[in-house]
Design an enzyme around this catalytic site. Structure first.
Site, PDB file in Angstrom:
ATOM      1  N   ASP A 169      -3.587   3.277   0.780  1.00 59.67           N
ATOM      2  CA  ASP A 169      -3.328   4.202  -0.677  1.00 59.67           C
ATOM      3  C   ASP A 169      -2.732   5.206   0.019  1.00 59.67           C
ATOM      4  OD1 ASP A 169      -2.804   5.301  -2.589  1.00 59.67           O
ATOM      5  OD2 ASP A 169      -4.357   4.212  -3.757  1.00 59.67           O
ATOM      6  N   HIS A 200      -0.991   1.842  -2.292  1.00 59.94           N
ATOM      7  CA  HIS A 200      -0.889   1.932  -3.705  1.00 59.94           C
ATOM      8  C   HIS A 200      -0.075   0.724  -4.417  1.00 59.94           C
ATOM      9  CE1 HIS A 200      -1.961   4.401  -6.570  1.00 59.94           C
ATOM     10  NE2 HIS A 200      -0.624   4.002  -7.504  1.00 59.94           N
TER      11      HIS A 200
END
Length: 231
Positions: A169, A200
């Site tokens: 992420d 993400h």
């Protein structure tokens, strides 16, 4: 069946997207938006939960400054506007709006019906806050940003919480992920799932961010979690 609903609070009223199951709801799920508003992806998440038998409600958390906004994360100017809108949101006030949504959802269920919450991105962070600050029956957060800064509230988690953490992420670095694990791995109400190689937004319902294999795995885990804790 899909449509809209109005939710009342002490500060005013705001709209929400609503998706109803074919029969009596097995429970309700409050779907917490990303920074892009109640767009096609969030509506699709609601529709999928309704297909699974839940009443699903997605409140418009930007109602006080950008009511009804719908942005596409795959369009750069719209993504940039979404970042600006996120900065305008009073997250404490948003928890109040989510609490009102949870209360409204409970009132739409048969007696003793349970309400869960699931959030993505900004909503993933808010799902953690809902778990620490409200009486929601179960919560799921996908790639919430800044949860490591909220760990001081973990004593408030009294009901089951699941977090999905993509290891790559770009908004939540490895150090932040390590802090989340250190703070929550031993919490009896919390389940953490890591997704190596994922970034993400990997579980977006639609769009270029979706990573099908990992998204399907996470969705299966979420479905089982809600089945166990909501019915």
């Amino acid at each position: 069946m899909t449509g809209s609903i109005t939710i009342d609070t002490d500060d005013g009223s705001f709209g929400a997207y609503r998706a109803d199951p074919a029969g009596t709801p097995r429970g309700a799920i409050v779907v917490i938006q990303e920074i892009f508003g109640i767009n096609a992806g969030i509506r699709r998440q609601c529709d999928l939960f309704a297909e699974a038998g839940y009443l699903a409600i997605a409140p418009d958390l930007f109602w006080q400054f950008a009511a009804g906004v719908e942005l596409d994360p795959d369009v750069k100017p719209e993504f940039e506007r979404a970042l600006q809108l996120m900065g305008q949101l009073d997250q404490d006030a948003a928890i109040g709006d989510l609490e009102a949504t949870i209360r409204t959802a409970r009132g739409m269920l048969p007696k003793d019906g349970k309400v869960g919450a699931v959030g993505f991105c900004l909503g993933g962070r808010l799902a953690f806050m809902v778990a620490t600050r409200t009486d929601v029956d179960a919560s799921v957060g996908y790639y919430g940003v800044g949860i490591d800064g909220l760990l001081g509230e973990k004593h408030g988690i009294a009901r089951p919480l699941m977090l999905h953490i993509p290891v790559e992420d770009h908004f939540v670095d490895h150090d932040a992920q390590a802090r989340i694990h250190a703070g929550l791995d031993d919490h009896p109400k919390v389940t953490l799932h890591d997704y190596p190689g994922e970034d993400h937004g990997f579980a977006a319902a639609i769009g270029s961010r979706r990573s099908e294999e990992a998204a399907t795995l996470a969705e299966g885990r979420t479905a089982a979690f809600f089945a166990a804790h909501l019915g």
